[in-house]
Design an enzyme around this catalytic site. Structure first.
Site, PDB file in Angstrom:
ATOM      1  CG  HIS A  31       0.185   2.654   5.338  1.00 57.32           C
ATOM      2  ND1 HIS A  31       0.849   3.784   5.803  1.00 57.32           N
ATOM      3  CD2 HIS A  31       1.049   1.741   5.514  1.00 57.32           C
ATOM      4  CE1 HIS A  31       2.127   3.491   6.218  1.00 57.32           C
ATOM      5  NE2 HIS A  31       2.316   2.042   6.088  1.00 57.32           N
ATOM      6  NE  ARG A  77       5.922   5.834   7.939  1.00 58.00           N
ATOM      7  CZ  ARG A  77       6.430   7.399   8.000  1.00 58.00           C
ATOM      8  NH1 ARG A  77       6.187   7.607   9.404  1.00 58.00           N
ATOM      9  NH2 ARG A  77       6.798   7.801   6.922  1.00 58.00           N
ATOM     10  NE  ARG A 122       1.703   7.911   6.793  1.00 58.59           N
ATOM     11  CZ  ARG A 122       2.598   9.023   7.360  1.00 58.59           C
ATOM     12  NH1 ARG A 122       2.358   9.610   8.412  1.00 58.59           N
ATOM     13  NH2 ARG A 122       4.054   9.443   6.839  1.00 58.59           N
ATOM     14  CG  HIS A 141       5.543  11.618   2.363  1.00 62.36           C
ATOM     15  ND1 HIS A 141       4.355  11.518   1.656  1.00 62.36           N
ATOM     16  CD2 HIS A 141       5.699  10.712   3.319  1.00 62.36           C
ATOM     17  CE1 HIS A 141       3.830  10.274   2.172  1.00 62.36           C
ATOM     18  NE2 HIS A 141       4.594   9.805   3.243  1.00 62.36           N
ATOM     19  CE  LYS A 163       9.375   3.915   5.944  1.00 62.34           C
ATOM     20  NZ  LYS A 163       8.474   4.066   4.859  1.00 62.34           N
ATOM     21  CE1 TYR A 214       1.803   6.204   2.614  1.00 65.71           C
ATOM     22  CE2 TYR A 214       0.309   7.939   3.134  1.00 65.71           C
ATOM     23  CZ  TYR A 214       0.690   6.668   3.442  1.00 65.71           C
ATOM     24  OH  TYR A 214       0.626   6.296   4.743  1.00 65.71           O
TER      25      TYR A 214
END
Length: 186
Positions: free
Chosen positions: A134, A41, A137, A160, A64, A169
């Protein structure tokens, strides 16, 4: 905030890096190239200190999730990191802001997320893609999935907890799944 995309075309990945370098300088191109190779991130990418890097391994606690990320650096990331370290031996952060060096009594700080976001978004507009921080990533995850078709590997790399989240994603859509059914005949 709009949804940003993975860059699915490898030539476009290189083009974005080139345009970032031409428009914003080497540091921004380095963020793009290292970001693509580390799949972190943006807040974690910008917070990397040289002390977090030991030879060919990066170790940091993700902001995060609080999870410990231990990432083996590939050759491209190592070359960029080694060059940055050689050019800036007094820097604390890998992507250190130059603004604070003129401020009295201010310690070193990394580049701001907002500055990086604006630069990447601007280049995205130029090339016709919805890009943001993002995107690096997501691009890494997308290309790993396309090369391996192993969603568990992609989930582990991105840290994840769900296949559905990971597929959404990285931008694998129902159209991609439908195309796979049509193209693969047994």
């Amino acid at each position: 905030m709009c949804e940003v995309q993975a860059v699915k075309d490898l030539d476009a990945v290189k083009l974005v890096g080139h345009l970032l370098q031409r428009t914003y300088g080497q540091q921004m191109a380095d963020i793009w190239n290292v970001g693509l190779n580390l799949a972190l991130r943006i807040s974690d990418l910008l917070s990397i200190k040289f002390s977090d890097i030991n030879s060919d391994r990066l170790t940091l606690r993700e902001g995060k999730t609080g999870k410990l990320a231990t990432i083996k650096l590939n050759e491209k990331a190592r070359v960029v990191i080694d060059r940055i370290r050689a050019e800036n031996p007094d820097h604390v952060y890998l992507f250190q802001s130059y603004r604070n060096r003129w401020s009295l009594n201010k310690g070193p700080k990394p580049l701001s997320r907002r500055y990086v976001s604006r630069a990447i978004s601007s280049i995205g507009e130029e090339v016709g893609l919805a890009l943001g921080t993002h995107s690096m990533r997501k691009t890494r995850g997308y290309h790993l999935y396309k090369n391996t078709r192993d969603i568990a590997r992609v989930m582990k790399m991105l840290r994840h907890g769900s296949e559905a989240v990971t597929l959404r994603y990285i931008g694998i859509t129902q159209d991609d799944v439908d195309r796979d059914f049509v193209e693969l005949e047994l």
